[in-house]
Scaffold this motif. Structure first.
Motif, PDB file in Angstrom:
ATOM      1  N   UNK A 131       0.810  -1.221   0.000  1.00 31.08           N
ATOM      2  CA  UNK A 131       0.000   0.000   0.000  1.00 31.08           C
ATOM      3  C   UNK A 131       0.843   1.270   0.000  1.00 31.08           C
ATOM      4  N   UNK A 132       2.131   1.124   0.189  1.00 30.65           N
ATOM      5  CA  UNK A 132       2.997   2.307   0.288  1.00 30.65           C
ATOM      6  C   UNK A 132       3.615   2.597  -1.077  1.00 30.65           C
ATOM      7  N   UNK A 133       4.155   3.785  -1.246  1.00 32.41           N
ATOM      8  CA  UNK A 133       4.843   4.139  -2.492  1.00 32.41           C
ATOM      9  C   UNK A 133       5.897   3.073  -2.789  1.00 32.41           C
ATOM     10  N   UNK A 134       6.027   2.661  -4.054  1.00 39.04           N
ATOM     11  CA  UNK A 134       6.970   1.582  -4.394  1.00 39.04           C
ATOM     12  C   UNK A 134       8.385   1.788  -3.869  1.00 39.04           C
ATOM     13  N   UNK A 135       8.847   3.031  -3.783  1.00 40.38           N
ATOM     14  CA  UNK A 135      10.216   3.274  -3.316  1.00 40.38           C
ATOM     15  C   UNK A 135      10.407   2.918  -1.840  1.00 40.38           C
ATOM     16  N   UNK A 136       9.293   2.760  -1.099  1.00 37.31           N
ATOM     17  CA  UNK A 136       9.371   2.447   0.325  1.00 37.31           C
ATOM     18  C   UNK A 136       8.926   1.029   0.653  1.00 37.31           C
ATOM     19  N   UNK A 137       8.501   0.273  -0.348  1.00 36.77           N
ATOM     20  CA  UNK A 137       8.008  -1.087  -0.110  1.00 36.77           C
ATOM     21  C   UNK A 137       9.060  -1.938   0.608  1.00 36.77           C
ATOM     22  N   UNK A 138      10.286  -1.926   0.088  1.00 33.22           N
ATOM     23  CA  UNK A 138      11.342  -2.739   0.689  1.00 33.22           C
ATOM     24  C   UNK A 138      11.678  -2.262   2.100  1.00 33.22           C
ATOM     25  N   UNK A 139      11.588  -0.986   2.350  1.00 32.64           N
ATOM     26  CA  UNK A 139      11.839  -0.441   3.692  1.00 32.64           C
ATOM     27  C   UNK A 139      10.912  -1.104   4.704  1.00 32.64           C
ATOM     28  N   UNK A 140       9.636  -1.210   4.355  1.00 30.79           N
ATOM     29  CA  UNK A 140       8.657  -1.845   5.242  1.00 30.79           C
ATOM     30  C   UNK A 140       8.979  -3.326   5.421  1.00 30.79           C
ATOM     31  N   UNK A 141       9.279  -4.004   4.326  1.00 31.44           N
ATOM     32  CA  UNK A 141       9.568  -5.446   4.401  1.00 31.44           C
ATOM     33  C   UNK A 141      10.817  -5.729   5.228  1.00 31.44           C
ATOM     34  N   UNK A 142      11.866  -4.951   5.015  1.00 35.17           N
ATOM     35  CA  UNK A 142      13.096  -5.183   5.782  1.00 35.17           C
ATOM     36  C   UNK A 142      12.919  -4.821   7.253  1.00 35.17           C
ATOM     37  N   UNK A 143      12.125  -3.810   7.538  1.00 34.66           N
ATOM     38  CA  UNK A 143      11.869  -3.478   8.939  1.00 34.66           C
ATOM     39  C   UNK A 143      11.260  -4.673   9.660  1.00 34.66           C
ATOM     40  N   UNK A 144      10.330  -5.335   8.991  1.00 35.84           N
ATOM     41  CA  UNK A 144       9.666  -6.479   9.611  1.00 35.84           C
ATOM     42  C   UNK A 144      10.546  -7.724   9.633  1.00 35.84           C
ATOM     43  N   UNK A 145      11.193  -8.028   8.521  1.00 37.26           N
ATOM     44  CA  UNK A 145      11.861  -9.323   8.401  1.00 37.26           C
ATOM     45  C   UNK A 145      13.336  -9.327   8.777  1.00 37.26           C
ATOM     46  N   UNK A 146      13.910  -8.153   9.039  1.00 36.30           N
ATOM     47  CA  UNK A 146      15.281  -8.108   9.573  1.00 36.30           C
ATOM     48  C   UNK A 146      15.310  -7.494  10.964  1.00 36.30           C
ATOM     49  N   UNK A 155       4.167  10.637   6.416  1.00 40.09           N
ATOM     50  CA  UNK A 155       2.884  10.752   5.716  1.00 40.09           C
ATOM     51  C   UNK A 155       2.615   9.528   4.840  1.00 40.09           C
ATOM     52  N   UNK A 156       3.653   9.049   4.166  1.00 44.69           N
ATOM     53  CA  UNK A 156       3.502   7.842   3.344  1.00 44.69           C
ATOM     54  C   UNK A 156       3.150   6.639   4.219  1.00 44.69           C
ATOM     55  N   UNK A 157       3.794   6.559   5.375  1.00 44.45           N
ATOM     56  CA  UNK A 157       3.552   5.459   6.311  1.00 44.45           C
ATOM     57  C   UNK A 157       2.100   5.476   6.800  1.00 44.45           C
ATOM     58  N   UNK A 158       1.631   6.633   7.229  1.00 44.24           N
ATOM     59  CA  UNK A 158       0.268   6.746   7.760  1.00 44.24           C
ATOM     60  C   UNK A 158      -0.751   6.388   6.672  1.00 44.24           C
ATOM     61  N   UNK A 159      -0.545   6.891   5.479  1.00 44.25           N
ATOM     62  CA  UNK A 159      -1.464   6.598   4.368  1.00 44.25           C
ATOM     63  C   UNK A 159      -1.486   5.095   4.063  1.00 44.25           C
ATOM     64  N   UNK A 160      -0.319   4.462   4.001  1.00 45.20           N
ATOM     65  CA  UNK A 160      -0.244   3.022   3.708  1.00 45.20           C
ATOM     66  C   UNK A 160      -0.898   2.211   4.809  1.00 45.20           C
ATOM     67  N   UNK A 161      -0.645   2.597   6.027  1.00 40.27           N
ATOM     68  CA  UNK A 161      -1.243   1.894   7.173  1.00 40.27           C
ATOM     69  C   UNK A 161      -2.766   1.956   7.090  1.00 40.27           C
ATOM     70  N   UNK A 162      -3.300   3.132   6.776  1.00 46.64           N
ATOM     71  CA  UNK A 162      -4.750   3.288   6.644  1.00 46.64           C
ATOM     72  C   UNK A 162      -5.291   2.477   5.468  1.00 46.64           C
ATOM     73  N   UNK A 163      -4.621   2.553   4.325  1.00 47.38           N
ATOM     74  CA  UNK A 163      -5.059   1.823   3.137  1.00 47.38           C
ATOM     75  C   UNK A 163      -5.065   0.317   3.393  1.00 47.38           C
ATOM     76  N   UNK A 164      -4.065  -0.166   4.120  1.00 47.57           N
ATOM     77  CA  UNK A 164      -3.968  -1.596   4.419  1.00 47.57           C
ATOM     78  C   UNK A 164      -4.965  -2.033   5.486  1.00 47.57           C
ATOM     79  N   UNK A 165      -5.554  -1.063   6.182  1.00 44.41           N
ATOM     80  CA  UNK A 165      -6.555  -1.385   7.193  1.00 44.41           C
ATOM     81  C   UNK A 165      -5.998  -1.972   8.468  1.00 44.41           C
TER      82      UNK A 165
END
Length: 162
Positions: A18-33, A125-135
């Motif tokens: 749900x986040x801008x493509x440039x930040x997708x990996x940032x979210x994934x690495x935060x969780x999985x590393x 702002x990108x984080x908050x928007x993605x979090x909301x979009x993802x529910x």
């Protein structure tokens, strides 16, 4: 103090997708590393080993009161470490490096839309928007997906957070 939210793997991917493509990996690495925002923001291309599926943490981003960003050494020797990422993320890591990372071995892995260093305040702002979009829960902070990573079984390679 209430416990912080722990996302399911599906919820982590829902936020990442749900986040801008440039930040997708940032979210994934935060969780999985289980790396912190400052550690992720300070990563350079040379810190990513695609063959060994590891990321070496050498620095953490800090911000001065006047807004200047700089990469500082971790607080302790234990802060310099290698962490593994799951093989399932290899394509995402490779794609990110090709499309979004700054050029050169010392280029930052994560940069903002104007190819400048990633700023927590601009990312929020990108984080908050993605979090909301993802529910997912409104109480979710960027730091919280680390708790998801801490609940997962280890994968081959250096231990997360070691």
């Amino acid at each position: 103090m209430p416990e912080r939210p722990v996302l399911t793997v599906a919820e982590v991917f829902a936020v990442a997708d749900s986040i801008a493509p440039r930040y997708r990996l940032l979210v994934l690495l935060a969780a999985f590393t289980t790396l912190r925002f400052g550690e992720l923001a300070a990563l350079r291309r040379r810190d990513v080993d695609l063959e060994e599926l590891t990321i070496t943490v050498r620095h953490a981003q800090a911000e001065l009161q006047d807004g200047r960003l700089f990469d500082k050494a971790p607080k302790s020797a234990a802060g310099v470490r290698s962490v593994s990422f799951p093989a399932e993320l290899l394509d995402a890591v490779t794609h990110h490096l090709e499309q979004f990372a700054a050029p050169g071995r010392d280029g930052h892995v994560f940069v903002g839309p104007q190819s400048r260093q990633l700023r927590r305040s601009n990312f929020r702002d990108d984080w908050v928007k993605a979090r909301k979009t993802a529910g997912v829960t409104a109480e979710l902070h960027f730091h919280d997906p680390r708790h998801t990573g801490n609940t997962l079984p280890p994968w081959p390679g250096p231990a997360r957070g070691s």
